[in-house]
Each structure stands twice: as C-alpha cells, then as structure tokens.
Design a protein around this motif. Structure first.
Motif, PDB file in Angstrom:
ATOM      1  N   PHE A  84       0.863  -1.188   0.000  1.00 11.80           N
ATOM      2  CA  PHE A  84       0.000   0.000   0.000  1.00 11.80           C
ATOM      3  C   PHE A  84       0.893   1.228   0.000  1.00 11.80           C
ATOM      4  CE2 PHE A  84      -2.074   3.513   2.216  1.00 11.80           C
ATOM      5  CZ  PHE A  84      -3.223   3.656   1.443  1.00 11.80           C
ATOM      6  N   SER A  85       0.551   2.198  -0.853  1.00  6.14           N
ATOM      7  CA  SER A  85       1.383   3.391  -0.939  1.00  6.14           C
ATOM      8  C   SER A  85       0.532   4.624  -1.196  1.00  6.14           C
ATOM      9  CB  SER A  85       2.434   3.244  -2.044  1.00  6.14           C
ATOM     10  OG  SER A  85       1.816   3.140  -3.308  1.00  6.14           O
ATOM     11  N   ILE A  86       1.074   5.760  -0.806  1.00 11.19           N
ATOM     12  CA  ILE A  86       0.530   7.051  -1.203  1.00 11.19           C
ATOM     13  C   ILE A  86       1.581   7.718  -2.085  1.00 11.19           C
ATOM     14  CG2 ILE A  86      -0.989   7.347   0.770  1.00 11.19           C
ATOM     15  CD1 ILE A  86       1.133   9.127   2.038  1.00 11.19           C
ATOM     16  N   TRP A  87       1.155   8.560  -3.019  1.00  6.39           N
ATOM     17  CA  TRP A  87       2.096   9.127  -3.975  1.00  6.39           C
ATOM     18  C   TRP A  87       1.639  10.507  -4.425  1.00  6.39           C
ATOM     19  CZ3 TRP A  87      -0.890  10.073  -8.149  1.00  6.39           C
ATOM     20  CH2 TRP A  87      -1.983   9.222  -8.375  1.00  6.39           C
ATOM     21  N   GLY A  88       2.619  11.245  -4.941  1.00  8.20           N
ATOM     22  CA  GLY A  88       2.338  12.543  -5.536  1.00  8.20           C
ATOM     23  C   GLY A  88       3.239  12.743  -6.741  1.00  8.20           C
ATOM     24  N   ARG A  89       2.711  13.353  -7.792  1.00  7.69           N
ATOM     25  CA  ARG A  89       3.470  13.598  -9.015  1.00  7.69           C
ATOM     26  C   ARG A  89       3.374  15.075  -9.380  1.00  7.69           C
ATOM     27  NH1 ARG A  89       0.599   8.151 -11.150  1.00  7.69           N
ATOM     28  NH2 ARG A  89       1.868   6.749  -9.862  1.00  7.69           N
ATOM     29  N   ASN A  90       4.500  15.614  -9.830  1.00  7.68           N
ATOM     30  CA  ASN A  90       4.613  17.052 -10.054  1.00  7.68           C
ATOM     31  C   ASN A  90       4.173  17.802  -8.796  1.00  7.68           C
ATOM     32  OD1 ASN A  90       4.993  19.564 -11.178  1.00  7.68           O
ATOM     33  ND2 ASN A  90       3.214  19.461 -12.543  1.00  7.68           N
TER      34      ASN A  90
END
Length: 773
Positions: free
Chosen positions: A732-738
């Motif tokens: 399980f992961s959380i992520w952000g792009r730009n």
C-alpha cells in the motif's frame, strides 16, 4: 532545482568512479525475483536486444532496461512516462493524434497516421509500425528495453533513433494472480489484474486486463465547462505450448480501446493569416490562456471523445534443431481504427477543429536461424511486412481568416490519403570471440520498400471546396473546367491544373550495417566501440493540398552512428555505472516544413534537411550503498545542429536559412534521479519512502528559434511512501506527481490562426494497493 539535480548527479558519479578501483567479480542476475542476487547489490536484467537472452551489462551497446515492478513503483504506465527513467528519451504529442518518440535527438515530428517513426515500438519483438497504435503497449510487463542508436540490422528500418521493446509478463509454471489499484486526483482510477498458470503439463496461460477511468482535469477559462475524461481498456491473453523440450509456441492476443476526451490546447497568441478578414477581429480579441496547466478553451457543445481501438494477434515458434541451432518464426496481424475530434486553436471559435479518421492494417512475418558454433554467435533471417493505411483529416475552419476565398466561402474540407507499403528484408548478425575477452560483432540488412500512394483534398459534400477548385482550375487552364462534384477530389495537377486524385509511388532500398569491438578485462567491466548506419523510409504526407506537388514524398533518411562506451559493476556490486559518447552523421533528415509556390505562395509539405549532425554524452548510474536503499541517475547531453544550408520557413512563415540551428523538440540536457529506501518495521512488514526528479532543458517547436514556440525548461518532483508485506503479498502506498505543481508544456505550434501549446499535467496525488497471490 537544476543546481540541486546537477550537484546530486556529479556527487553520485564521482563516488561511483572512485569505487571502480574497488571492483569485485559479479555474476549474472535474472530480472525475476527467484533468480535475484543479494538485495544489497545492484541487479542485472536479462535482455533480448540481440535476439538472444543475456545480461544487459554484457551487451556492447547503450540500453536502458527497467523491470516491471520498478516501472509500477515509479509510476511508469505509458510511453510518455518513460521520460522519467530513460535518459535521452523524449515524448511529444502531435496535433493529429499520433505521438512522436525521440531518442537522442532522432525523431520524426509528423502526426500523420501513416508516418513511419524514427523510433519504433515493439512488443515481444513484434513491430508496431505506427505510433498511434502503441497506446496499450506498456501494460503487464516483465520489463522494457530501450535500445539507443540505429537498430536497423536486427530490428529493421525505421529505428534510426532506436527501438523500444516491451516484454510482456509470461505465463507462470504455477498458479499466480495479482491486482493493482490506484485512485488519485481528478477521480482517476486505474485498475489492473492478471491470472497465470498451467492449463496442462505442456500448456500455460496468462490473462491480464487494465482499465483507466477518470474525470475532467481541464477547465475552460471563458465559461463553466470541463474536459479531460479518461476511459481506456486494455487486455492481453498469452498461451505458451511446449509439446517437447525443443519446441515452444507462444500465442499473444491483445488489444485496447480508448473513449477518452482529446486534450485541448492552450492559446498562446492569435496569429490571423489574413488580418483583413472580418474573422480576424474576434480572433485578435480572444483572451489568452492563463499560465496554469488546467486552463484551456475549446469549441462549446462539441464531442471530443475518442472512438479508437486496436487489436493484435501474434504467434511465435521456437524449434531447437540441435543443441547449437534454433529456428524462430514470428507472425503477427494487427488492426487499428481511430475517430476523434480535436480542437487545435484553443478558442471557442471554429478557427481549426480536426477530426482524425483513419485505419491501419499490418501483417508481418519473420523467419530466422540462430546458432552458437566455435565461439561465434550468429543470426540470419528474413522478414516481410504489408501495411495498409487510410488517413483522413476532416477540417472545420468556418471562423478562420481564410474565408472568404476568391468570393467563395470555404468552411471545411477533408485531407485524404491512402498508403500501401510492402517491405522485404534479409539480415545477418554475428558476435565472435577472437581472443580471450575480446569480441568482434557485426551485422547487415538489405531492405526493399515499395510504397503506393493516393491522396487529395476532398470536398466534404457541401460543394464549397468543389466550387473553389473548379474556379481555380478554370482560371489557370484558361478554359472552363467541368464542375467538380460535391464530395470529390479537388487537388489540381501541378502541370495541367486538372482536379483529381493524386497517385504516386516511392520505391527505395538500402543496406543497414553495424560493426563493433568489445573488451571485457574482467566480469565487472566492459568497453565497447560501434559504428553503423541505419535508414528510415521515405513517405508521403497527409495535408491540405491545393496542387499535386505538395504530395511529393520525402526520400529515406540515413544516420551513420559512431559510439564508444563502458559498463562497470563496482564496489562489490553496490554500484553500476554505464557511459557512452556518440556522434551521429545525419543525411536527409525528414521534417514537416513548407515549400514555396509561384502562384499560391507557401504550402505545407514534407521536406529533407540535407546535412545535420548530433553529438552527445550519456551516463547512467545505479547505487545500492546499504541494504534497502537504491538511487538511479540518468544524465543525457545532446547537441544537434543543421550543418549545411537549409532554406525553409519559420512557424510564422518567415523565410530563412537555418544552417547552424538545433533540431526542433531536442533539449540539450535531460536528467533523472530516482531514489527509494525500504526498511523493516516488524518481522512481517516493511516500509518504504522514495521519490524522483526529472529535468529537461529548453527547446523550440520550429525553425528560427521564435519565442512564440519555445518549450521552456522544467523540473518535476515525484514522491511516494508506503508499507508492504515482507513476503510481497501486498503493498500500500501514497504518492504525488509534479508535487510543486510546475506549469510546463511539451509542444508549441502554430496552425491556421493560432499559436498554441500542450500543457503537462498539474500536481496529482493518490493512493495505490497491490495484491499478489
């Protein structure tokens, strides 16, 4: 941010170079987890770049190879995302639905469906001949291999820049299943799953599906309206049958359909072609797009949803005729259809809207023998390919400044082109160990290409274009021309000025070749030098043609490549450093430009740049200094230049000699850094945190280096964090792009009455869950 990226890269490369003195021996490592070495060390990937399985660090050429799990972790789910992980790779959306792939400055900036690429995409060695067909290629992968430099000897023509070979995950010997889910900003949901395993002792299968669903991310800045829905479905079924130890057959059935919205462009500046037209005033008064990624505008009330689909069926057979001789057959059939409306003026005016209507069919067959005898590994073979493409652009420009023309109002027309391509080739390749740790390699391919073309500018059925072309024909002939019927061809013959379908042929052949030498002082260090030549086929354009000469084809281009490099595994396998320096001698580079006409002024056409060159340096480093921590760095420098007189036009139709200028859409610097740290938090649980930076220097969208079509430099920051089961059963992961919400764009162009750009995605964030059974 660029300074931080550069300092990090320099520090890492200096550390790795110093560590080279402490190098120790290393063995090959498979890309699969069960064959992986100690997690503390860098891990090789087994590739098939030379049509045989071998460690990527033993192949004497520049290759970027990334495993499927790493692609998922770094958010690489499409060809556009390869910019994050492949030094020297560039992705550019075009105005006509087909993307443009560029490697080390070599690409074909042309959006016609039938345009042969300079960087060809393969799935399990099967060529996908046209970029518009590649949407679903980056799906359920074991790995991706990006081969740089001309690959004409083994992968065929139209790979002067390189080749992208996606390798699908294969059926397993025991039952396996898994699913990946992701939900993020703009209600973007991505879900994929697979099941794999034996159906019988000699029969194994894998079924994988993926869907992408999302809400609107673009918003109009002149009214309450939104655009940008995602609706894509991809599937693949693999069946492996091994009736004996020496015989194996693999069936691959895959396809996709896309019902997403087309992306709206942003208006940079109004550029009326005819300032005296009454339509110029509303165009000049239109507000420019705000400088943020989401702001755009488009024609209200129109449906911009794609109706595109594609399928492919391929069959591979491998028969071991003896311990040292294998026969391989690779057959494939694929079909593609597209129907999509695209706004290409960035305004709620009908200055230019393009409906791309097209279809493509392709059949290919390769037959080859490979062997290993007396220290010589060799491959000989032949292939045949039959491609048939219908390409139509239905243009609506009723609010543009081209109206009225000669007193006859023209609101629309259809650009029609039909192309048949037959390609036949024979090839041979070898690698010979002439002395201990010293190898010679070489290859040659003869290719014969025969193109048949038919095209014209069609009246769309309302009779307006037919009336105009009848008037033009009568005027230039000096005698009345029988009226052109609605819906018929209007393009005028350049000599007789009679209207009709323009037909032509282009027959070309070439000999691609490659030679190289490599030296491996020990199992951790490889030096190589290669020289070779590759070709990209000529072709015909799809465009609005007033006269037949606009359909004159561009001839084939060639690239002679000189490259030297090294691959070093160092510091007890905790670091891998690869580097290369290259020089490309470019002849007859193909590009869309303009040609002058004494009667009508300037026309769009495909043109050849006589002479140009590319010089570059590339470095890739991977370091695992402690168990659980890994950093990958890629740095690419590309200096492109037109080296001889090339007289053509800027995007604003200004005549000039562009000798000394760089290629459009070719940034000098590209840098990527990706790091991840994984650590245990209990006996059954581990946590991880990671992130990446992608940097690209400025470039330009045309000749003349005009500011209006500049593509500014940008740096993008991604990050991720999560927890996972120690046995890999779930993550399980959380992520952000730009994450900095950088406003950037990937394309800047001028068409009809407007200069526009394609904006990159704004900041996105979300969560993902992966499950393995």
């Amino acid at each position: 941010m660029l300074a931080a990226v550069s300092l990090s890269s320099i520090a890492l490369l200096q550390t790795t170079a110093w560590a080279q003195e402490a190098s120790a021996s290393a063995g090959e490592v498979s890309s699969t987890a069960e064959d992986a070495q100690d997690a503390r060390g860098v891990q090789d990937i087994v590739v098939t770049a030379q049509k045989r399985s071998e460690s990527v660090n033993d192949v004497p050429m520049s290759i970027t190879a990334i495993g499927g799990d790493d692609l998922i972790r770094q958010g690489v789910s499409s060809a556009a995302d390869l910019v994050k992980v492949v030094p020297g790779f560039n992705y550019t959306p075009s105005a006509y639905n087909a993307p443009v792939y560029t490697l080390r400055g070599i690409g074909f900036q042309e959006g016609s469906l039938a345009a042969s690429p300079a960087v060809t995409v393969y799935v399990d060695e099967v060529p996908i001949p046209f970029p518009a067909m590649t949407l679903g290629a980056a799906f359920d992968l074991d790995r991706v291999e990006v081969l740089k430099g001309p690959q004409g000897t083994l992968f065929g023509q139209n790979s002067t820049g390189g080749a992208i070979n996606y390798v699908a995950a294969k059926p397993a010997d025991t039952f396996e299943a898994g699913a990946d889910f992701s939900y993020g900003r703009f209600n973007l949901f991505e879900g994929s799953g697979y099941v794999s395993g034996p159906l019988a002792d000699t029969l194994h299968a894998r079924l994988a599906v993926k869907t992408i669903q999302g809400g609107e991310w673009q918003r109009s800045y002149t009214r309450d309206d939104k655009l940008g829905n995602k609706d894509q479905l991809v599937g693949r079924f693999l069946l492996d049958w091994a009736p004996s130890d020496r015989v194996n057959f693999s069936l691959n059935v895959n396809g996709w359909r896309d019902k997403s919205d087309s992306q709206a462009v942003q208006l940079i500046a109004p550029r009326p072609q005819n300032p005296a037209s009454p339509n110029a005033a509303p165009i000049n008064a239109y507000p420019l797009a705000p400088e943020n990624a989401r702001a755009a505008d488009w024609d209200a009330g129109r449906d911009f949803v794609h109706d595109d689909w594609y399928y492919q069926v391929s069959l591979r057979g491998d028969i071991e005729l003896s311990d040292a001789l294998t026969l391989t057959s690779l057959s494939a059939y694929q079909k593609f259809r597209q129907n999509v409306l695209q706004d290409r003026d960035g305004m709620d005016l009908h200055s230019l809207a393009v409906r791309s209507l097209g279809s493509a069919k392709s059949f290919s067959q390769e037959l080859r023998l490979s062997g290993d005898m007396d220290g010589i590994k060799w491959v000989v073979g032949a292939n045949y390919q039959d491609d048939r493409v219908n390409d139509n652009f239905a243009l609506d420009y009723s609010d543009s400044t081209v109206n009225p023309t000669l007193g006859i109002p023209i609101n629309s027309n259809i650009n029609f082109a039909a192309t048949k391509i037959k390609t036949a080739a024979v090839f041979a390749n070898f690698e010979w160990e002439i002395a201990d740790r010293l190898k010679l390699s070489g290859g040659v391919r003869y290719t014969d290409v025969r193109r048949r073309f038919g095209g014209c500018t069609l009246d769309n059925g309302n009779g307006e274009m037919a009336a105009l072309y009848t008037l033009l024909s009568s005027t230039f002939r000096g005698t009345p021309t029988p009226p052109i019927a609605p819906g018929e061809c209007g393009t005028l013959d350049s000599t007789t000025f009679l209207p009709g379908l323009v037909t032509s042929r282009l027959n070309e052949d070439n000999i691609s070749w490659k030679g190289g030498i490599s030296y491996e002082p020990n199992s951790d260090l490889l030096f190589y030098a290669n020289v070779g030549r590759g070709y990209k086929a000529g072709g015909f354009p799809t465009l609005s043609a007033t006269v037949s000469s606009q359909f004159a084809p561009v001839t084939q281009e060639s690239v002679t490549s000189y490259e030297a490099g090294f691959k070093a595994t160092v510091l007890d396998r905790t670091a891998q450093l690869n580097g290369a320096v290259f020089y490309y001698d470019y002849k007859n580079k193909q590009i869309r430009g303009q040609v002058p006409d004494a009667i009508f002024g300037n026309f769009e056409a495909l043109v050849n740049i006589p002479k140009s060159r590319i010089f570059g340096v590339e470095l890739q480093a991977s370091i695992v200094p402690v168990e659980g921590f890994k950093t990958d760095v890629g740095v690419s420098y590309v200096d492109s230049k037109i080296t001889d007189s090339f007289i053509n036009y800027t995007p604003l139709v200004q005549l000039g000699d562009f000798e000394g200028e760089p290629f459009p859409y070719t940034p000098k610097w590209q840098i990527s850094i990706n790091s991840e740290y994984r650590f245990p938090v209990s006996s059954s649980l581990e946590a991880f945190v990671g992130g990446g930076i992608t940097y690209q220097s400025e470039t330009n969208g045309g000749f003349g280096q005009l500011r209006i079509v500049d593509v500014d430099n940008y740096a993008l920051l991604d990050a991720r964090a999560g927890v996972a089961a120690e046995d890999g059963r779930w993550t399980f992961s959380i992520w952000g792009r730009n994450l900095t919400n950088k406003y950037y764009w990937t394309n800047a162009s001028v068409l009809n009455d407007a200069a526009f750009r394609f904006a990159g995605m704004p900041v996105t964030y979300g969560a993902s869950l992966s499950i393995r059974i």
